[in-house]
Design an enzyme around this catalytic site. Structure first.
Site, mmCIF file in Angstrom:
data_model
loop_
_atom_site.group_PDB
_atom_site.id
_atom_site.type_symbol
_atom_site.label_atom_id
_atom_site.label_comp_id
_atom_site.label_asym_id
_atom_site.label_seq_id
_atom_site.Cartn_x
_atom_site.Cartn_y
_atom_site.Cartn_z
ATOM 1 N N TYR A 52 0.843 -1.203 0.000
ATOM 2 C CA TYR A 52 0.000 0.000 0.000
ATOM 3 C C TYR A 52 0.881 1.258 0.000
ATOM 4 O O TYR A 52 0.708 2.166 -0.827
ATOM 5 C CB TYR A 52 -0.924 -0.017 1.221
ATOM 6 N N PHE A 81 -1.746 11.030 8.448
ATOM 7 C CA PHE A 81 -1.480 10.064 9.511
ATOM 8 C C PHE A 81 -2.817 9.323 9.727
ATOM 9 O O PHE A 81 -3.468 9.005 8.749
ATOM 10 C CB PHE A 81 -0.837 10.768 10.715
#
Ligand code: UDP
Length: 326
Positions: free
Chosen positions: A140, A168
């Site tokens: 990913y 984040f």
């Protein structure tokens, strides 16, 4: 100014649409509704289109005079990216290239990209600045790092201007309770804890308590989805004004362990939540905390909803709605 929001029916995209409601931008959505929900599109015009169909993407971009594109559509499950990397390289790399290449051909040269802290892998320095080495540890993260490199090269060669936002841990829900996080299958920490609290799930699993952290569980930087939406809006304004490509972390600069989140969730939901501890999950770095000074200083952004209590309370309001409507 007309803006195309790709992936607008998804979790972060739909919160971006809410933020656009208070602005003068003219917004349209491109989404294939594979993981998003039509209701999330909030009366904006929705082009039901898959990015793998380049001719269809080209047609939509050609018929509408967009000045910029925001791209939220991607596959985001780290575990699945190991078992099915083909899906990740197709969705996140090839399909994004289709979009970028259509934009180039039509001279739409302004782009806001949803990147990720996963591009840092296991960082050497905490908090992590944007200058930290890019070294993803899972497929990913690799796919997002590839697109960041493409963007850098397209800027140099073609004057393609972009802002890449390294999220984040996106979390929380809109304060009005109308939209929130809803993945199928759900793999994210806060929804899973809250689904256990509401009774939609029997048990919650903590992935590993043997990390080198204060309580042995992983530390992450949790950032409210409306703070992410605000960062996008400021990035767009800045990009259109300065025509300067850049990269920013979007984080709270505060780390919480899985156990700390769990404990506060028990308090906020006033529920004893059943849990077990299992082995580590593959591809989970020990600790990720953003240094957010760059976006604070340069774009005048600051998180407004990212104290843990607001995150959990908005997510809990949303979970209560979902558990009643299911
Ligand atoms: N996590 C966990 N149990 C779960 C889901 C997540 O212990 O059922 C932990 C995971 O190991 C990580 C943190 O919660 O340390 C955040 O995971 P999430 O999948 O929400 O986001 P990520 O950090 O992978 O982007």
């Amino acid at each position: 100014m007309k803006i195309l929001v790709v992936g607008g029916a998804g979790y972060i995209g739909s919160h971006m649409l809410k933020r656009f409601q208070d602005t003068d931008y003219e917004i349209e959505i491109l989404d294939n509704l594979s993981t998003g929900f039509e209701l999330n599109s909030q009366n904006y015009k929705l082009h039901n289109c898959d990015l793998s169909n380049k001719d269809h993407v080209y047609k939509i971009l050609n018929e509408n005079k967009y000045e910029a594109v925001m791209h939220f559509a991607s596959s985001i499950n780290v575990e699945e990216s190991y078992s099915d990397p083909k899906k990740y390289y197709e969705n996140n790399v090839i399909n994004t290239l289709n979009l970028l290449n259509c934009m180039l051909e039509l001279k739409i040269l302004n782009f806001i990209f949803s990147s990720t802290a996963a591009v840092y892998g296991e960082p050497q320095n905490i908090p992590i600045t944007e200058d930290e080495k890019i070294s993803p540890v899972n497929p990913y993260g690799n796919t997002k790092a590839i697109i960041e490199n493409v963007l850098k090269d397209y800027d140099k060669a073609y004057g393609f201007k972009y802002i890449s936002l390294r999220y984040f841990n996106a979390c929380g829900a809109h304060l009005d309770g109308s939209i929130g996080e809803r993945h199928k299958p759900e793999t994210h920490l806060i929804p899973l804890i809250l689904q256990t609290a509401s009774g939609r799930r029997e048990n919650f699993t903590i992935y590993g308590d043997d990390y080198d952290t204060k309580d042995g569980t992983c530390i992450r930087d949790y950032i409210h989805v409306m703070d992410i939406a605000e960062a996008h809006l400021l990035s767009l304004e800045n990009l259109m004004r300065t025509k300067k490509s850049d990269i920013y972390n979007i984080g709270n600069s505060q780390g919480f362990s899985v156990m700390e989140i769990f404990n506060l969730a028990e308090k906020i939901t006033n529920t004893k939540i059943s849990y077990e501890i299992s082995a580590r999950r593959k591809g989970d770095p020990t600790k990720l905390i953003a240094d957010n000074k760059k976006i604070k200083n340069e774009l005048n952004w600051s998180p407004k909803y990212s104290d843990l209590k607001t995150i959990l309370m908005t997510a809990w309001k949303w979970e209560k709605y979902l558990s009643k409507s299911n």
